[in-house]
Enzyme design. Structure first.
Site, mmCIF file in Angstrom:
data_model
loop_
_atom_site.group_PDB
_atom_site.id
_atom_site.type_symbol
_atom_site.label_atom_id
_atom_site.label_comp_id
_atom_site.label_asym_id
_atom_site.label_seq_id
_atom_site.Cartn_x
_atom_site.Cartn_y
_atom_site.Cartn_z
ATOM 1 N N GLU A 66 8.546 5.551 -25.217
ATOM 2 C CA GLU A 66 8.586 6.313 -23.964
ATOM 3 C C GLU A 66 9.769 7.264 -23.975
ATOM 4 O O GLU A 66 10.798 6.983 -24.593
ATOM 5 C CB GLU A 66 8.744 5.370 -22.774
ATOM 6 C CG GLU A 66 7.570 4.441 -22.595
ATOM 7 C CD GLU A 66 7.689 3.646 -21.317
ATOM 8 O OE1 GLU A 66 7.117 4.071 -20.309
ATOM 9 O OE2 GLU A 66 8.374 2.607 -21.329
ATOM 10 N N TYR A 124 4.841 -13.365 -3.769
ATOM 11 C CA TYR A 124 3.490 -13.852 -4.095
ATOM 12 C C TYR A 124 3.110 -15.129 -3.347
ATOM 13 O O TYR A 124 2.039 -15.238 -2.784
ATOM 14 C CB TYR A 124 3.374 -14.148 -5.603
ATOM 15 C CG TYR A 124 3.154 -12.937 -6.478
ATOM 16 C CD1 TYR A 124 3.180 -11.648 -5.949
ATOM 17 C CD2 TYR A 124 2.925 -13.080 -7.843
ATOM 18 C CE1 TYR A 124 2.999 -10.550 -6.756
ATOM 19 C CE2 TYR A 124 2.732 -11.975 -8.660
ATOM 20 C CZ TYR A 124 2.772 -10.714 -8.115
ATOM 21 O OH TYR A 124 2.581 -9.623 -8.911
ATOM 22 N N ARG A 138 6.735 10.348 -26.284
ATOM 23 C CA ARG A 138 5.936 9.350 -25.606
ATOM 24 C C ARG A 138 4.650 9.185 -26.400
ATOM 25 O O ARG A 138 3.907 10.150 -26.611
ATOM 26 C CB ARG A 138 5.612 9.845 -24.195
ATOM 27 C CG ARG A 138 4.792 8.852 -23.420
ATOM 28 C CD ARG A 138 4.541 9.330 -22.016
ATOM 29 N NE ARG A 138 3.874 8.300 -21.254
ATOM 30 C CZ ARG A 138 3.296 8.503 -20.086
ATOM 31 N NH1 ARG A 138 3.331 9.694 -19.527
ATOM 32 N NH2 ARG A 138 2.715 7.520 -19.453
ATOM 33 N N ALA A 183 1.010 1.844 -5.930
ATOM 34 C CA ALA A 183 -0.130 2.208 -5.093
ATOM 35 C C ALA A 183 -0.247 3.725 -5.040
ATOM 36 O O ALA A 183 -1.332 4.284 -5.215
ATOM 37 C CB ALA A 183 0.061 1.636 -3.698
ATOM 38 N N LEU A 232 -4.798 -3.405 -21.030
ATOM 39 C CA LEU A 232 -6.154 -3.847 -21.369
ATOM 40 C C LEU A 232 -7.204 -2.919 -20.759
ATOM 41 O O LEU A 232 -8.380 -2.990 -21.098
ATOM 42 C CB LEU A 232 -6.380 -5.290 -20.907
ATOM 43 C CG LEU A 232 -5.552 -6.334 -21.651
ATOM 44 C CD1 LEU A 232 -5.862 -7.727 -21.144
ATOM 45 C CD2 LEU A 232 -5.809 -6.266 -23.156
ATOM 46 N N GLY A 233 -6.752 -2.069 -19.835
ATOM 47 C CA GLY A 233 -7.668 -1.090 -19.258
ATOM 48 C C GLY A 233 -7.595 0.250 -19.971
ATOM 49 O O GLY A 233 -8.358 1.157 -19.681
ATOM 50 N N LYS A 234 -6.678 0.393 -20.911
ATOM 51 C CA LYS A 234 -6.573 1.663 -21.651
ATOM 52 C C LYS A 234 -7.787 1.756 -22.568
ATOM 53 O O LYS A 234 -8.139 0.772 -23.246
ATOM 54 C CB LYS A 234 -5.287 1.701 -22.474
ATOM 55 C CG LYS A 234 -4.032 1.523 -21.629
ATOM 56 C CD LYS A 234 -3.266 2.801 -21.516
ATOM 57 C CE LYS A 234 -2.073 2.640 -20.589
ATOM 58 N NZ LYS A 234 -1.469 3.871 -20.185
ATOM 59 N N ALA A 268 0.800 -1.231 0.000
ATOM 60 C CA ALA A 268 0.000 0.000 0.000
ATOM 61 C C ALA A 268 0.827 1.273 0.000
ATOM 62 O O ALA A 268 0.300 2.356 -0.252
ATOM 63 C CB ALA A 268 -0.905 0.001 1.222
ATOM 64 N N HIS A 309 2.034 -6.199 -22.845
ATOM 65 C CA HIS A 309 1.161 -5.157 -23.401
ATOM 66 C C HIS A 309 1.001 -5.284 -24.925
ATOM 67 O O HIS A 309 -0.111 -5.319 -25.445
ATOM 68 C CB HIS A 309 1.718 -3.759 -23.100
ATOM 69 C CG HIS A 309 1.984 -3.502 -21.644
ATOM 70 N ND1 HIS A 309 1.197 -4.014 -20.649
ATOM 71 C CD2 HIS A 309 2.946 -2.767 -21.013
ATOM 72 C CE1 HIS A 309 1.666 -3.610 -19.469
ATOM 73 N NE2 HIS A 309 2.738 -2.853 -19.666
#
Ligand code: BG6
Length: 797
Positions: A248, A154, A370, A43, A211-213, A38, A272
């Site tokens: 980038e 993990y 970029r 985060a 995949l969230g773009k 966190a 990606h």
């Protein structure tokens, strides 16, 4: 009272409704979100903000929340660090500031830090959640554990969650992982197996934040909504090439310990860019919102990817990288890293939709801008007679035709979907996307913005906030399943292995890099367009190049010998074969070529396929010198090697292709099936005097050639043209042309390559005609010519 019965009924109904409401209130669902790591970078940058957005979106609906920020740090210090991370939470732009402040206060109150280190800590967490749920009269809906920690942690955390922190029956568990998911196929598999022993597949959410773009998430819906227009266009007949790009400007400073282990291919391309590639390339499922269907189609696309080889990629490294690595990793001055910070990779897809279409994947740090996008460039077969000034974007077929999913940044500065106006007017989702305003003077991909139908999201949203919402709503299509992950590693691992010692080209970084990293491709090879001005890092690359040497002509076993570095040797052999073919076709109308299997001829096959466009394939008959007794589709089959490296790239009439009949009546090389005799019959019928125009042979380290092995008399003499033989190594059974048949050829070329052949080359140079001991020594065409082709390693050691 006039209607007592009615009153009674009404009262009962009101009471039932009240009890229902009370129960519903009592049973309101509660979700606990535990953010592991966190106080870490991810985060701080994205996850807390994403969780706040989730809270803003969901509060007051069906659930209450608690957020547990967790880390190994002791409570007091952890609390302080977390408070710092939470300080910078910002409000959604379209929200009333006072309302946002109110929600922010609530969110901060619901977010507590806790140290999670030991099993007991996890047990306490579980007890606290249960107690809170009970105390507040809630029903537990589920728990989300977000692993924003290094992957080495993990397994321990997973074990603790599984043993002590699973919610009770009726509520769900979701665990979220961040990459890297392994370093190669083996390590990814190991990690997947370990995690799989603690969690069910449906409980796991592996994040690929691309995949969230918003533009990436639109690829499938866009293809779906525009099926009609795209059906005829989305294929090799119309697509010139596809570019999947992520440039980038930042470098890797501050992250070198991670980067040094992974490099750009593992960091960006394996995940990606590969995900984007599959979204473009996959067959479109009937229902694009079904995650199971999307996964199956993605896996199918993975299976069609042609294997990568060393020549498929180019690597670069920004010049300051090694010094940064020395500083951050405390390495001595002599340390030079080989980790690539730039990579371009050429991918081909072997299916009917995409055969021959180059997919270029490229990413790098410390570049001049970029930007991220996937660009589908269509072929253009038009020629416009009218002056260019009069070409109208909607109509002119002479303007470039392209579809671009613009992921972000660059000249445009935000996500967008662009479709050239001369293609079609696309449909985009009615909600959430809007048509872009004209921006005079703005050029994108070489054209003014006005050349495109252009759309962008009404509200730009961060990928993490989208993915967190998908996790909350159990939308698994935006995450990487185990099968998907392993399929990607299967594809990338061989290339990574073959590039492990490659020296990357150094580039200055930023605008100064100029054209140094520009790429070009030819057949299956990708190269830098410009020569490297000088080699700045001493290393394996300093070895002499083939072009530094000339083909050396001399004699071996009294026959002509051609010796050179491998690349040049193969070029020479390919040219000689073509010249022989042209001559034979001119004289006899046909060219009969018998080819060997094994690894040495692969480069030759590739060279013939990619570099010999005037080869008279239509008049060439292809025969096999030998075959392993396996089905022709088996990867061990010589025919299979020929098929994948040559036949599938050229146009030979199928009736000119003559595989050996090793698989008849569903069994392999059974004497009774008379396969050898059948092949001999076919040769006698089609090849004049059974004399091939050219036979290509190899030489084994034991002196075998074709499938004629030492100490195995079959096929060394006698009448038989084709024989069944025994090999000392698997697969043991073989079919082979006999020595007498080989020696009837007009020309025999023997290709010998690699250091492992050094000893046998020496030995065979000294022995006489002793085919029983060294079958290769029996190769001596009765009236034809024998030529040896050896690379320097085989010949000189
Ligand atoms: C991450 C990589 O996955 O993506 C980083 O590890 C990279 O090296 C980052 O900088 C880029 O993501 P974005 O969202 O900034 O384009």
């Amino acid at each position: 009272m006039k209607y007592p019965a009615l009153w009674k009924m009404l009262m009962v109904a009101v009471c039932v409704a009240l009890v229902g409401c009370l129960q519903a209130q009592e049973l309101q669902g509660h979700v606990s979100i535990i953010l592991l790591g966190a106080t870490g970078d991810l985060a701080k940058k994205y996850l807390w903000q994403g969780l706040f957005q989730l809270y803003v979106d969901e509060v007051g609906k069906d659930h209450s929340f608690s957020f547990h920020g967790a880390a190994l740090t002791a409570p007091k210090q952890g609390q302080e660090l977390m408070a710092k991370a939470l300080e910078s939470l910002s409000c959604p732009k379209d929200m009333e500031p006072s309302h946002c402040m109110e929600l922010k206060d609530q969110f901060l109150r619901l977010s507590q830090y806790r140290q999670l280190k030991t099993v007991e800590d996890y047990e306490t967490l579980a007890k606290d959640i249960e107690a809170q749920v009970k105390e507040e009269g809630l029903r537990e809906t589920g728990r989300i554990f977000y692993f924003s920690v290094p992957p080495f942690a993990y397994v321990d955390i997973a074990r603790n969650i599984n043993s002590s922190c699973r919610p009770g029956p009726g509520s769900w568990l979701r665990v979220v992982f961040e990459k890297p998911f392994g370093h190669d196929h083996l390590s990814a598999q190991q990690l997947a197996t370990e995690l799989g022993s603690f969690f069910q597949e449906e409980e796991m959410y592996r994040v690929d934040h691309y995949l969230g773009k918003q533009a990436v998430a639109q690829i499938l819906p866009f293809r779906d909504q525009n099926r009609k227009a795209l059906d005829s266009l989305w294929n090799r007949h119309h697509v010139e090439r596809v570019e999947v790009i992520m440039k980038e400007t930042v470098d890797a400073e501050g992250r070198i310990s991670f980067y040094e282990e992974y490099g750009v291919i593992r960091d960006i391309l394996q995940n990606h860019l590969t995900e984007i590639l599959t979204l473009v390339a996959m067959e479109l499922p009937h229902d694009v919102s079904s995650s199971a269907a999307v996964l199956q189609h993605k896996l199918q696309a993975f299976r069609a990817l042609r294997g990568l080889h060393r020549g498929s990629a180019v690597l670069g490294q920004y010049q300051a990288y090694s010094a940064q690595a020395r500083r951050e990793l405390q390495r001595p001055e002599s340390f030079h890293s080989l980790t690539p910070t730039f990579a371009g990779v050429l991918v081909h897809i072997d299916n009917l939709r995409w055969e021959g279409v180059p997919f270029i994947l490229m990413s790098g740090k410390a570049l001049d801008e970029r930007v991220g996008y996937v660009r589908i460039l269509f072929k253009n077969r038009a020629f416009c007679v009218h002056r260019e000034g009069h070409w109208a974007p909607e109509q002119s077929q002479c303007l470039p035709r392209q579809i671009i999913f613009h992921i972000g940044h660059g000249e445009l500065g935000h996500p967008a979907i662009l479709v050239s106006r001369n293609l079609f007017r696309p449909s985009v989702p009615a909600h959430g996307w809007m048509e872009l305003q004209e921006r005079p003077g703005l050029q994108v991909f070489g054209r003014p913005l006005s050349d495109f139908y252009a759309y962008s999201p009404v509200k730009e949203r961060d990928a993490y906030s989208i993915l967190l919402s998908h996790i909350f709503h159990c939308r698994k299509e935006s995450f990487i399943t185990t099968e998907n992950l392993l399929a990607s590693w299967v594809f990338w691992t061989p290339l990574l292995d073959s590039l492990a010692h490659e020296v990357p080209r150094l580039y200055p970084g930023g605008a100064e890099t100029g054209h140094l990293l520009d790429l070009e491709f030819n057949g299956g090879h990708l190269t830098f367009s410009q020569q490297q001005p000088e080699q700045l890092v001493p290393g394996p690359g300093s070895a002499p190049k083939p072009s530094d040497f000339r083909v050396l002509g001399t004699r071996y076993r009294e026959s002509p010998l051609i010796s050179a570095w491998p690349e040049e040797l193969i070029s020479k052999l390919a040219s000689d074969i073509e010249a022989t073919a042209v001559q034979a076709v001119r004289r006899f109308g046909k060219f009969h070529l018998a080819l060997s299997g094994g690894s040495s001829p692969i480069a030759l096959f590739q060279q013939l396929a990619m570099g010999h466009y005037s080869f008279p394939w239509a008049h060439t008959h292809l025969w096999l010198v030998d075959e392993r007794c396996v089905p022709l589709s088996d990867p061990d089959s010589n025919f299979q090697g020929l098929q994948s490296h040559l036949l599938q790239h050229i146009r030979v009439p199928y009736y000119n292709i003559h595989p050996m009949p090793v698989h008849l009546h569903q069994r392999l090389c059974a004497e009774e099936d008379q396969g050898a005799q059948t092949y001999a019959g076919e040769i006698s019928a089609l090849v004049a005097n059974s004399s091939f125009d050219l036979v290509l042979l190899g030489m084994g380290t034991d002196g075998h050639t074709a499938s004629l092995f030492p100490q195995s008399p079959t096929g060394l003499d006698g009448e038989q043209l084709v024989v069944l033989t025994q090999s000392p190594s698997r697969p043991y059974q073989r079919m082979s042309l006999s020595l007498p048949l080989i020696n009837r050829a007009k020309k025999v070329a023997v290709l010998v390559m690699g250091r492992t052949k050094r000893e046998i080359t020496m030995l065979v140079s000294r022995v006489g005609h002793e085919p029983k001991k060294w079958p290769i020594s029996g190769v001596l065409p009765s009236s034809g010519q024998l030529v040896w082709y050896m690379d320097y390693e085989a010949f000189l050691g």
